[in-house]
Design an enzyme around this catalytic site. Structure first.
Site, PDB file in Angstrom:
ATOM      1  N   LYS A  38       0.839  -1.266  -0.035  1.00 22.95           N
ATOM      2  CA  LYS A  38       0.000   0.196   0.057  1.00 22.95           C
ATOM      3  C   LYS A  38       0.839   1.253  -0.024  1.00 22.95           C
ATOM      4  CE  LYS A  38      -3.953  -2.019  -0.061  1.00 22.95           C
ATOM      5  NZ  LYS A  38      -3.717  -3.370  -0.416  1.00 22.95           N
TER       6      LYS A  38
HETATM    7  C1  LIG Z   1     -10.132  -2.781  -1.837  1.00 22.70           C
HETATM    8  C2  LIG Z   1      -9.709  -3.536  -0.679  1.00 22.70           C
HETATM    9  N1  LIG Z   1     -10.417  -3.716   0.118  1.00 22.70           N
HETATM   10  C3  LIG Z   1      -9.762  -4.152   1.478  1.00 22.70           C
HETATM   11  C4  LIG Z   1      -8.781  -4.846   1.552  1.00 22.70           C
HETATM   12  C5  LIG Z   1      -7.951  -5.538   2.714  1.00 22.70           C
HETATM   13  O1  LIG Z   1      -6.972  -4.891   3.256  1.00 22.70           O
HETATM   14  P1  LIG Z   1      -6.154  -5.727   4.290  1.00 22.70           P
HETATM   15  O2  LIG Z   1      -5.166  -6.602   3.636  1.00 22.70           O
HETATM   16  O3  LIG Z   1      -5.265  -4.346   5.002  1.00 22.70           O
HETATM   17  O4  LIG Z   1      -6.981  -6.225   5.168  1.00 22.70           O
HETATM   18  C6  LIG Z   1      -7.829  -4.686   0.372  1.00 22.70           C
HETATM   19  C7  LIG Z   1      -6.623  -5.210   0.311  1.00 22.70           C
HETATM   20  O5  LIG Z   1      -5.393  -5.202  -0.552  1.00 22.70           O
HETATM   21  C8  LIG Z   1      -8.410  -4.043  -0.939  1.00 22.70           C
HETATM   22  O6  LIG Z   1      -7.596  -3.926  -2.020  1.00 22.70           O
END
Ligand SMILES: Cc1ncc(COP(=O)(O)O)c(C=O)c1O
Length: 385
Positions: free
Chosen positions: A183
């Site tokens: 990210k």
């Molecule tokens: C659009 C979206 N929502 C939620 C997430 C979940 O993020 P995390 O891995 O921090 O839980 C991601 C992960 O890449 C994502 O791309």
């Protein structure tokens, strides 16, 4: 196939490294003073009332929904063009995800199709600021107000994104950010939920740590020992100080990172604007994107190869790429459980077969961007119809 220009590389310097070492030496690794500092800095950066450190964005989306205690079978509207986490948390709460197609050009939820999906069972809308481009939030918020729906913003891609000049996370809706490894800023794994609602802040702080009334740092803190009480069956979603140690310094680099991303995205735009076989995503007037992902869509009817063959060729040239995403309605889970049909989501169905994400991150050099642009242009020119 050996990839020497990976899809992503994080950027840490001595500040992050020393802060992690200092955390290890302090003996306090889990939620504590570093998490509190990162939360405070993040809250100031976004300009929101509260920011709660979590171990993922998924945790933030889940807690924002779980604290509402909707009835099993109630419906939550979201986009089909997202990572599974967005809709998985809806199912964890025994709610029903109702998918909406995306608009061409930005791949954000098609606001004009939300109204027709609202039923008496609808309780919430979860817009996703896809690739760092904001959704058109004013009409979404008008619908939410009219039909008394909760909005939870999925801002996994959208730290630094602005909508009509306002930072995402500061629009007044619970908003979940991700600090996953690739990210815009990272804590390895991690997330943050922002809100202006004091009671949500309190509830999420309890729910992120099993439902206990006080976290360990406070129990053993300077103000004297106090025993915890179990209030609710919560989750294990808290951010650890060892992760927050990274976040504190990553956040300081955020403006510089964004400047570089924006410059590189403009270089890609320039390089690809003259290639008719490629579609590049658009930027709406209301948007200041975070440039999290740089996505190109192939005009397959003008090419002799498929997207997957294109991916093979670019990776054979040593460049790492990724696909964001194969839309949810195309996944076996949705086909089986919800009987989703391709022609219900024509825009997302078409893009799912044609998109790929090119490397875009501050540790790349200008020469790296030129190299990727040339590799893409060469593959296109060798495979024109
Ligand atoms: C659009 C979206 N929502 C939620 C997430 C979940 O993020 P995390 O891995 O921090 O839980 C991601 C992960 O890449 C994502 O791309």
């Amino acid at each position: 196939m050996s990839i020497d220009l990976p899809f992503h590389k994080s950027w840490f310097d001595d500040n992050e490294i020393n802060e992690v070492i200092e955390t290890l030496k302090s003996g306090w690794l889990t939620t504590g003073p570093k998490t509190k500092r990162f939360e405070d800095d993040f809250k100031d950066y976004i300009g929101c009332g509260y920011a709660i450190g979590l171990n993922s964005c998924t945790a933030g989306l889940h807690l924002a929904l779980a604290t509402k205690r909707f009835k099993a079978g109630d419906e939550v509207i979201t986009t089909t063009m997202t990572f599974p986490a967005t809709a998985n948390v809806i199912m964890h709460e025994r709610l029903c995800p109702v998918l909406v197609d995306v608009e061409p050009g930005t791949l954000t939820i098609d606001v004009n199709q939300i109204l027709e999906k609202i039923t008496p069972k609808t309780r919430a809308i979860m817009p996703v600021h896809f690739a760092g481009h904001p959704c058109d939030m004013d009409p979404v918020m008008e619908l939410a107000e009219k039909y008394k729906l909760l909005i939870i913003e999925d801002a996994a891609h959208a730290l630094e994104t602005k909508y009509k000049g306002r930072k995402i996370g500061g629009l007044g809706n619970p908003t979940a950010f991700s600090f996953y490894a690739n990210k815009n800023i990272t804590t390895g794994e991690g997330g943050m939920l922002t809100t202006n609602d004091e009671s949500l802040d309190e509830m999420v702080r309890v729910m992120r740590l099993h439902g206990l009334s006080r976290d360990a740092w406070k129990r053993f803190g300077k103000s004297g020992f106090s025993q915890w009480e179990l209030r609710l069956p919560g989750f294990k979603y808290n951010m650890a100080d060892i992760n927050a140690a990274l976040g504190i310094h990553q956040l300081k680099k955020i403006n510089n990172f964004l400047k570089i991303r924006k410059q590189y995205a403009a270089m890609y735009d320039e390089a690809f604007s003259q290639i008719p076989e490629l579609e590049i995503l658009e930027k709406r007037d209301y948007a200041e994107p975070s440039y999290h992902l740089y996505i190109i869509a192939l005009r397959l009817e003008q090419l002799t190869i498929t997207r997957d063959q294109f991916v093979d060729k670019i990776q054979s040239a040593g460049v790492g790429v990724a696909i964001h995403y194969q839309a949810l309605h195309l996944q076996p889970l949705y086909k089986k459980k919800f009987n989703t049909r391709l022609d219900d989501y024509p825009v997302a169905t078409s893009y799912s077969a044609r998109i790929l994400s090119l490397p875009l991150y501050p540790r790349m050099s200008v020469q790296d961007i030129e190299r990727v642009s040339n590799v893409v242009a060469d593959i296109i020119s060798c495979n024109r119809r």
